[in-house]
Scaffold this active site. Structure first.
Site, mmCIF file in Angstrom:
data_model
loop_
_atom_site.group_PDB
_atom_site.id
_atom_site.type_symbol
_atom_site.label_atom_id
_atom_site.label_comp_id
_atom_site.label_asym_id
_atom_site.label_seq_id
_atom_site.Cartn_x
_atom_site.Cartn_y
_atom_site.Cartn_z
ATOM 1 N N TYR A 1 -2.591 -0.341 10.442
ATOM 2 C CA TYR A 1 -2.675 -0.729 9.023
ATOM 3 C C TYR A 1 -1.360 -0.389 8.315
ATOM 4 O O TYR A 1 -0.786 -1.224 7.615
ATOM 5 C CB TYR A 1 -3.855 -0.014 8.339
ATOM 6 N N SER B 1 0.871 -1.187 0.000
ATOM 7 C CA SER B 1 0.000 0.000 0.000
ATOM 8 C C SER B 1 0.901 1.229 0.000
ATOM 9 O O SER B 1 2.059 1.160 0.453
ATOM 10 C CB SER B 1 -0.847 -0.022 1.275
#
Ligand SMILES: NC(=O)c1ccc[n+]([C@@H]2O[C@H](COP(=O)([O-])OP(=O)(O)OC[C@H]3O[C@@H](n4cnc5c(N)ncnc54)[C@H](OP(=O)(O)O)[C@@H]3O)[C@@H](O)[C@H]2O)c1
Length: 259
Positions: A169, A156
């Site tokens: 995250y 990501s």
């Protein structure tokens, strides 16, 4: 970081390959399961939601692609014994594993570290980082039985540089990239197994909607439009590529229609 351009996968690219996809019940994982099956693979689809997995199963069967398999599993609660059981089942049913896409993840919530929910921290690291480690560890003996195995982690943008509020995250995705590099380095000289990550960028999925509720999903690429990189890394054309983070070149995919 790397990206591919103008890759045209052959129709039989993944002929007779056995590929396990986590998070195959929606979004990018569902698109990947369908794309792998459409290129000849037998796909084992793992996630929690059986009805959603069954819907993807039906789509693959109705399209005339190889019969997939469903493996319901909650990565949050699974112990190592569950991963060993999965590997034993795969060995009994298929004899080897040619591909592993670590795609399942949970987002949690945006919050400052000072207020970070402690339970959510542990859960997020369990699902997004520890689960891919445990699954890789359990499946490596099966991947060694393949002539050309490929492992793909999911990165990501917030993995590459820490960003305020992304908490567990962000840490989990940075950790997953590091795990990918360790695995690639350990396997490079003694096996043909290649290990890479894909950062899919912004894609119209449930997770993206949760993070950016005000965004118009029609302004984002759909999961099925970013599959060239997944197919490239899963198939034989990427032999020798290992230890890299791939990004998607958004110029090379069909642009969402403007209203
Ligand atoms: N969409 C984006 O813009 C974007 C950007 C960067 C990175 N990513 C990454 O891309 C990957 C796919 O995300 P997505 O956007 O396609 O999201 P999504 O549609 O929400 O899909 C997430 C998948 O993970 C599965 N999952 C979640 N928790 C699980 C658990 N405890 N056990 C088993 N499976 C679980 C879900 O299935 P069940 O609910 O059925 O269990 C679902 O299939 C993720 O790794 C995400 O971090 C996405």
């Amino acid at each position: 970081m790397k990206s591919i351009s103008d890759y045209q996968p052959g129709t039989d690219l993944l002929h007779e390959r056995i590929i396990l996809v986590t998070g195959a019940s929606s979004g990018i994982g569902a698109a990947a399961a369908k794309a792998f099956a459409a290129h000849g693979a037998t796909v084992i689809m793992l996630a929690r939601s059986v009805p959603k997995l069954e819907a993807i199963y039906d789509e693959i069967i109705n399209a005339g692609h190889p019969q997939p398999a469903i493996y319901p599993m909650d990565l949050e609660g699974a112990t190592y014994a569950h991963y060993e059981e999965l590997a034993t089942t795969l060995e009994k049913e298929f004899g080897r594993l040619d591909g592993l896409l670590h795609n399942a993840a949970m987002f949690g919530s945006l919050m400052m570290l000072e207020q970070h929910d402690l339970g959510l921290w542990a859960k997020t690291l369990q699902v997004n980082l520890t689960a891919p480690f445990l699954l890789s560890r359990a499946c490596l003996p099966l991947m060694r039985l393949s002539e050309d195995a490929s492992v793909i982690f999911t990165s990501s943008a917030v993995a590459h540089h820490g960003k305020a509020y992304w908490g567990a995250y962000g840490v989990s995705k940075a950790g997953a990239d590091n795990l990918m590099q360790i695995m690639a380095d350990e396997l490079e000289n003694n096996t043909p197994i290649r290990v890479n990550s894909i950062d899919p960028g912004a894609v119209a999925t449930q997770m993206r909607r949760k993070v950016y509720p005000g965004e118009d999903p029609r302004s984002l690429p759909k999961p099925e439009t970013i599959m060239a990189t997944y197919l490239y890394l899963m198939g034989p054309d990427s032999k020798g590529e290992t230890g890299h983070i791939f990004t998607i070149d958004k110029q090379k995919i069909p642009q969402p229609a403007k209203e």
